[in-house]
Design an enzyme around this catalytic site. Structure first.
Site, short mmCIF file in Angstrom:
data_model
loop_
_atom_site.label_atom_id
_atom_site.label_comp_id
_atom_site.label_asym_id
_atom_site.label_seq_id
_atom_site.Cartn_x
_atom_site.Cartn_y
_atom_site.Cartn_z
CG ASP A 38 -14.55 8.60 43.44
OD1 ASP A 38 -14.36 8.84 42.18
OD2 ASP A 38 -13.78 8.52 44.40
CB SER A 69 3.56 14.20 61.22
OG SER A 69 3.88 13.05 60.48
CG LEU A 127 -0.82 2.45 48.12
CD1 LEU A 127 0.47 1.65 48.67
CD2 LEU A 127 -1.37 1.72 47.15
CB SER A 130 -4.50 12.33 51.76
OG SER A 130 -5.00 11.99 50.58
CG ASP A 174 -9.14 7.51 47.67
OD1 ASP A 174 -9.66 6.40 47.17
OD2 ASP A 174 -8.42 8.33 47.11
C1 GAF Z 1 -8.29 9.46 43.68
C2 GAF Z 1 -9.24 9.98 44.32
F1 GAF Z 1 -9.07 10.49 45.30
C3 GAF Z 1 -10.70 9.33 44.20
O1 GAF Z 1 -11.76 9.87 44.68
C4 GAF Z 1 -10.86 8.66 42.76
O2 GAF Z 1 -11.44 9.42 41.98
C5 GAF Z 1 -9.55 7.86 42.42
O3 GAF Z 1 -8.73 8.88 42.16
C6 GAF Z 1 -9.86 7.44 40.94
O4 GAF Z 1 -10.76 6.42 40.86
O5 GAF Z 1 -7.78 8.24 44.44
#
Ligand code: GAF
Length: 385
Positions: A38, A69, A127, A130, A174
């Site tokens: 990414d 929370s 997972l 955040s 994510d």
């Molecule tokens: C973590 C990061 F938050 C994502 O942006 C990505 O780079 C991932 O690692 C690896 O693919 O989850």
């Protein structure tokens, strides 16, 4: 345990003495394939989990935010000063303050709010708890304030909260998964253009299941190593004279590698370029309805993460090897690495046997027992009521 949405509402009532104006849910994710691509402007293919974080929320007067929370049973309060610049709120509250900061920084008039957070997304399992928190809070604030921020623009903003306010140099996968995934589909995301295609991923119809094994491995130096991988990739792109490694096609890989003298950079570049291609190949197979044929691509991704990107740990490799030996069609670590979860694509009837084989392999090596669950692709962030 009570349903997560009910826990958020109950927490809100207990803390604030009235019912919330609404509840917003956002999921954790696994990444089917496309790891560390990414932030190289490449391709990813995550899907959302049926495990969610829920924010029960209502407005309050002024630039004031109060967040409870269930995880720590703590309440964090902050105002305009704390969101004037990054880093003033720390701990889990930073993810919430970061969202408020990023919205204000983008010129939005963010409503003051009281929030109560409950979550089924485990922390520290890779997972994306955040991003689920950021997305639940973001969608709540957007709705409460009637802000003009369509879903397509929300991931970038949530990513800024994490990168700039919290200080974690992650890519956009994510937050995109938490916000844009669709039930029954994987999210094919071009991280440069942010274009998405929802790829049908019907495991059930294919007689398959996706087993998620939580390695329970402690995250060893994950933050520092993640940043180091990112720097290697940027160095590789600079050496090759391209804006990002996404610009090196698979057919140009050998020529590109020959131009890099540093063996470590060569391995990092090879992982990213081949991984982008594996995402494209996986998407092509899924589009053609050939779900069970993606197994070897998943396993090849794992080998590349283990040998070229060097982000796996013994517990993770043990889980992958045991799953494959027990008949999984493919298996790989998912997420940033150095711990977290393994995905294993299995025949429905073999899921338990594969999980048992992983547990047995762990016992043999003296690792603490792993967790496991089978999952189907779920939807992204949504208002519940
Ligand atoms: C973590 C990061 F938050 C994502 O942006 C990505 O780079 C991932 O690692 C690896 O693919 O989850």
């Amino acid at each position: 345990m009570t349903d997560v949405a009910e826990r958020a509402a109950a927490g809100f009532r207990t803390r604030y003495g009235e019912s919330p104006a609404g509840r917003w849910a956002a999921p954790g994710r696994v990444n089917l394939i496309g790891e560390h691509t990414d932030y190289n402007d490449g391709f990813v293919l995550p899907f959302a989990l049926p495990l969610r974080t829920v924010a029960a929320a209502a407005g309050q007067d002024g630039a004031r935010w109060t967040v409870w929370s269930e995880l720590s049973d703590e309440t964090v309060t902050f105002g305009a000063d704390e969101v004037a610049e990054p880093g003033r709120v720390t701990g889990w509250g930073a993810y919430v303050a970061g969202v408020v900061w990023a919205l204000r920084d983008a010129g939005h008039d963010v409503p003051g709010a009281r929030l109560a957070i409950a979550s089924d997304v485990p922390l520290g399992a890779g997972l994306s708890s955040s991003a689920a928190l950021e997305a639940a809070v973001l969608t709540a604030l957007v709705d409460l304030g009637g802000l003009d921020l369509p879903a397509g623009r929300q991931p970038r903003l949530a990513q800024r909260a994490e990168n700039v306010y919290v200080g974690a140099p992650t890519g956009i996968m994510d937050q995109s998964a938490a916000i844009r995934c669709r039930d029954g589909h994987a999210l094919f995301l071009d991280c440069r253009t942010e274009e998405v295609e929802h790829i049908p991923f019907d495991l059930h119809a294919a007689g398959l299941a996706m087993l998620v094994v939580d390695s329970h491995a402690p995250h060893r130096h994950a933050d520092g190593e993640y940043a180091a991988r990112r720097r290697s990739c940027e160095a590789g792109a600079a050496r090759l004279g391209v804006p990002a490694l996404r610009d090196v096609g698979i057919d140009q890989l050998d020529t590109a590698l020959a131009r890099l003298d540093d063996p470590e950079t060569r391995r990092r570049v090879r992982h990213v370029v081949t991984e982008d291609q594996r995402v494209l190949d996986t998407v092509a197979l899924l589009r053609a309805g050939r779900v069970r044929e993606i197994g070897p691509l998943l396993t090849a991704s794992h080998v590349s993460m283990r040998d070229d990107f060097e982000i796996t740990v013994p517990e993770i490799d043990t889980a992958v090897e045991a799953a494959l030996a027990a008949g999984a069609l493919g298996a790989r670590m998912t997420g940033g690495g150095f711990g977290g979860c393994v995905l294993a694509l299995v025949e429905v009837h073999a899921a338990e046997a594969v999980a048992d084989a992983v547990t047995a392999a762990y016992a043999e090596k003296g690792f603490p027992a792993p967790g496991h669950v089978t999952v189907l692709p779920a939807g992204g962030a949504t208002r519940l009521d």
